[in-house]
Motif scaffolding. Structure first.
Motif, mmCIF file in Angstrom:
data_model
loop_
_atom_site.group_PDB
_atom_site.id
_atom_site.type_symbol
_atom_site.label_atom_id
_atom_site.label_comp_id
_atom_site.label_asym_id
_atom_site.label_seq_id
_atom_site.Cartn_x
_atom_site.Cartn_y
_atom_site.Cartn_z
ATOM 1 N N HIS A 240 12.661 -16.542 -34.782
ATOM 2 C CA HIS A 240 13.379 -17.414 -35.908
ATOM 3 C C HIS A 240 14.474 -16.860 -36.458
ATOM 4 O O HIS A 240 15.498 -17.123 -36.664
ATOM 5 N N PRO B 92 8.500 -19.380 -38.350
ATOM 6 C CA PRO B 92 8.783 -19.503 -39.992
ATOM 7 C C PRO B 92 7.778 -19.077 -40.683
ATOM 8 O O PRO B 92 7.918 -18.849 -41.801
ATOM 9 N N ALA B 93 6.398 -18.821 -40.449
ATOM 10 C CA ALA B 93 5.605 -18.245 -41.025
ATOM 11 C C ALA B 93 4.985 -16.807 -40.964
ATOM 12 O O ALA B 93 3.729 -16.412 -41.484
ATOM 13 N N PRO C 167 6.373 -20.618 -45.744
ATOM 14 C CA PRO C 167 7.743 -20.932 -45.248
ATOM 15 C C PRO C 167 8.433 -21.357 -46.407
ATOM 16 O O PRO C 167 9.592 -21.189 -46.521
ATOM 17 N N VAL D 212 10.347 -18.459 -48.227
ATOM 18 C CA VAL D 212 11.292 -17.870 -47.473
ATOM 19 C C VAL D 212 12.935 -18.087 -48.033
ATOM 20 O O VAL D 212 13.153 -19.262 -48.373
#
Length: 160
Positions: A5, A75-76, A145, A148
């Protein structure tokens, strides 16, 4: 395996212990905007992985080097890894052959135990299928997420 990502540019360090402060500050700079507690956890784990690399492989010699990588495969998840120059002759592992009293007495070899307990997952793989070209040791850390930093691009160039 899917493309990360987010992928930060690799950082390369000489195999010397005095580099540790730069290794830690570079990671903090690269993770600017992330949760400070997460950054502190990653800095601690990186310190242990970097020190192990210098202690147990040829990375700790005059010709050695250490490569640090950082990515978000999804994303995690934040993934931190360290690659050495080889020459260690062993496999990274948490020693299990000690009694509880021996662990209480021991001053060393707790780095991977620390990484194991602070990360959501960790492991290692050889850098080549032949010879001892080095080992990559990685650790993954869970992210919310929503925390971030906004605006991260798929490839982040590092700055000095």
């Amino acid at each position: 395996m899917t493309a990360p990502h987010v992928f930060w540019e690799h950082r390369v360090y000489t195999g010397e212990f005095h580099e540790l402060s730069r290794v830690r500050s570079d990671l903090a700079r690269d993770l600017d905007g992330f949760d400070p507690d997460l950054v502190d956890t990653l800095r601690l784990c990186l310190s242990e992985l970097f020190a192990n690399t210098l202690r147990y492989t040829d990375s700790g010699t005059a010709y050695g080097e250490v490569i640090r990588t950082l990515s978000m495969p999804d994303p995690a998840t934040l993934r931190l890894s360290v690659s050495d120059s080889g020459g260690g002759g062993g496999v990274p592992r948490v020693p299990a052959e000690r009694t509880r009293d021996e662990w209480d007495w021991s001053e060393g070899q707790r780095g991977l135990l620390l990484v194991e307990n602070l990360s959501t997952n960790w492991g290692h793989f050889p850098l080549g299928p032949w010879g001892d070209l080095g080992t990559n040791v990685w650790a993954e850390f869970g992210l919310d997420p929503a925390t971030v930093p906004a605006g991260l691009r798929p490839f982040v160039f590092t700055t000095d």
